[in-house]
Design a protein around this motif. Structure first.
Motif, PDB file in Angstrom:
ATOM      1  N   LYS A  26       0.801  -1.230   0.000  1.00 46.14           N
ATOM      2  CA  LYS A  26       0.000   0.000   0.000  1.00 46.14           C
ATOM      3  C   LYS A  26       0.831   1.275   0.000  1.00 46.14           C
ATOM      4  O   LYS A  26       0.271   2.370  -0.014  1.00 46.14           O
ATOM      5  N   THR A  27       2.136   1.149   0.037  1.00 46.63           N
ATOM      6  CA  THR A  27       2.962   2.366   0.078  1.00 46.63           C
ATOM      7  C   THR A  27       2.972   3.047  -1.289  1.00 46.63           C
ATOM      8  O   THR A  27       2.661   2.432  -2.304  1.00 46.63           O
ATOM      9  N   ARG A  28       3.354   4.304  -1.284  1.00 50.36           N
ATOM     10  CA  ARG A  28       3.448   5.055  -2.543  1.00 50.36           C
ATOM     11  C   ARG A  28       4.624   4.544  -3.360  1.00 50.36           C
ATOM     12  O   ARG A  28       5.614   4.102  -2.800  1.00 50.36           O
ATOM     13  N   PRO A  29       4.509   4.688  -4.679  1.00 49.00           N
ATOM     14  CA  PRO A  29       5.641   4.320  -5.534  1.00 49.00           C
ATOM     15  C   PRO A  29       6.868   5.139  -5.146  1.00 49.00           C
ATOM     16  O   PRO A  29       6.738   6.263  -4.687  1.00 49.00           O
ATOM     17  N   ARG A  30       8.017   4.561  -5.312  1.00 47.00           N
ATOM     18  CA  ARG A  30       9.250   5.266  -4.981  1.00 47.00           C
ATOM     19  C   ARG A  30      10.273   4.984  -6.063  1.00 47.00           C
ATOM     20  O   ARG A  30      10.059   4.183  -6.958  1.00 47.00           O
ATOM     21  N   LYS A  31      11.372   5.705  -5.958  1.00 41.71           N
ATOM     22  CA  LYS A  31      12.460   5.471  -6.908  1.00 41.71           C
ATOM     23  C   LYS A  31      13.194   4.219  -6.478  1.00 41.71           C
ATOM     24  O   LYS A  31      13.555   4.078  -5.322  1.00 41.71           O
ATOM     25  N   GLY A  32      13.414   3.307  -7.375  1.00 39.20           N
ATOM     26  CA  GLY A  32      14.166   2.107  -7.033  1.00 39.20           C
ATOM     27  C   GLY A  32      13.318   1.088  -6.309  1.00 39.20           C
ATOM     28  O   GLY A  32      12.149   1.327  -5.986  1.00 39.20           O
ATOM     29  N   ALA A  33      13.913  -0.051  -6.033  1.00 38.81           N
ATOM     30  CA  ALA A  33      13.200  -1.150  -5.386  1.00 38.81           C
ATOM     31  C   ALA A  33      12.854  -0.804  -3.944  1.00 38.81           C
ATOM     32  O   ALA A  33      13.484   0.055  -3.330  1.00 38.81           O
ATOM     33  N   PHE A  34      11.853  -1.488  -3.411  1.00 43.68           N
ATOM     34  CA  PHE A  34      11.570  -1.398  -1.978  1.00 43.68           C
ATOM     35  C   PHE A  34      12.408  -2.498  -1.323  1.00 43.68           C
ATOM     36  O   PHE A  34      12.241  -3.679  -1.623  1.00 43.68           O
ATOM     37  N   ILE A  35      13.307  -2.112  -0.423  1.00 41.75           N
ATOM     38  CA  ILE A  35      14.251  -3.086   0.146  1.00 41.75           C
ATOM     39  C   ILE A  35      14.050  -3.208   1.648  1.00 41.75           C
ATOM     40  O   ILE A  35      14.006  -2.204   2.358  1.00 41.75           O
ATOM     41  N   ILE A  36      13.932  -4.450   2.117  1.00 41.54           N
ATOM     42  CA  ILE A  36      13.964  -4.655   3.558  1.00 41.54           C
ATOM     43  C   ILE A  36      15.200  -5.493   3.897  1.00 41.54           C
ATOM     44  O   ILE A  36      15.549  -6.433   3.183  1.00 41.54           O
ATOM     45  N   GLY A  37      15.865  -5.117   4.971  1.00 40.26           N
ATOM     46  CA  GLY A  37      17.072  -5.822   5.404  1.00 40.26           C
ATOM     47  C   GLY A  37      16.799  -6.512   6.729  1.00 40.26           C
ATOM     48  O   GLY A  37      16.340  -5.880   7.677  1.00 40.26           O
ATOM     49  N   LEU A  38      17.048  -7.833   6.786  1.00 41.63           N
ATOM     50  CA  LEU A  38      16.792  -8.591   8.008  1.00 41.63           C
ATOM     51  C   LEU A  38      18.124  -8.942   8.659  1.00 41.63           C
ATOM     52  O   LEU A  38      18.982  -9.561   8.037  1.00 41.63           O
ATOM     53  N   GLU A  39      18.265  -8.507   9.913  1.00 40.76           N
ATOM     54  CA  GLU A  39      19.535  -8.685  10.606  1.00 40.76           C
ATOM     55  C   GLU A  39      19.326  -9.470  11.891  1.00 40.76           C
ATOM     56  O   GLU A  39      18.216  -9.594  12.374  1.00 40.76           O
TER      57      GLU A  39
END
Ligand code: ADP
Ligand code: MG
Length: 155
Positions: A26-39
């Motif tokens: 549901k987020t707005r479009p953005r520049k580039g990929a949507f990235i999540i980092g799991l640490e």
């Protein structure tokens, strides 16, 4: 801003992942990929979380611990004008960020149609853009995991 969760079984962790996927859709479009980092800890629930996350994207294939595979691509199956593909990347076995770059990482993260989840993101910090959403996983005991999520749009 962050939000902290304590899950008591793998299913609760999967549900959290599913909820995050739906929020990201549901987020707005953005520049580039949507990235999540799991640490965080080995056995902390990163892959388990992504199983729920993939479910939230309508993906039916099983999300595995990619012991032998660093990267897998899945077609996103829910109706989304924003996203087409989900990339699951696991940096557990990589020795240097270059190994990820050789898999076409730059192209993948520059495409705004991609949603990218990176396990052990701390290992490739050098090549990550700044706008990565970080999730931290902590092993508390056999069944309990502490999961700290960055908030998206304050939620
Ligand atoms: P990671 O990818 O962080 O190394 P995994 O998701 O592969 O971790 O492994 C987590 C393991 O812990 C699984 O075997 C899972 O069944 C178990 N587990 C027990 N309790 C939980 C919990 N609350 N959340 C997630 N996994 C849990
Ligand atoms: Mg894993």
């Amino acid at each position: 801003m962050e939000k902290e969760y304590l899950t008591k079984n793998p299913n609760q962790t999967k549900k959290l992942g599913e909820a995050l996927a739906k929020k990201i859709l549901k987020t707005r479009p953005r520049k580039g990929a949507f990235i999540i980092g799991l640490e965080g800890d080995l056995g902390g629930g990163k892959t388990t979380f992504l199983q729920g996350f993939a479910k939230g994207l309508g993906i039916k294939e099983k999300i595995l611990s990619p012991t032998f595979i660093i990267m897998r691509r899945f077609r996103i199956r829910v109706n989304s004008r924003k996203f087409a593909d989900f990339y699951h990347i696991d940096c557990y076995r990589i020795q240097r960020p270059k190994e990820i770059l050789e898999l076409g990482f730059k192209e993948i993260i520059s495409n705004s149609k991609n949603l990218v989840a990176i396990e052990w993101a701390e290992r490739i910090k050098k090549i990550l853009p700044k706008n990565v959403f970080i999730l931290k996983f902590e092993f508390i005991n056999r069944d309990r995991r502490k999961i700290v999520l960055e908030l998206i749009n304050g939620k």
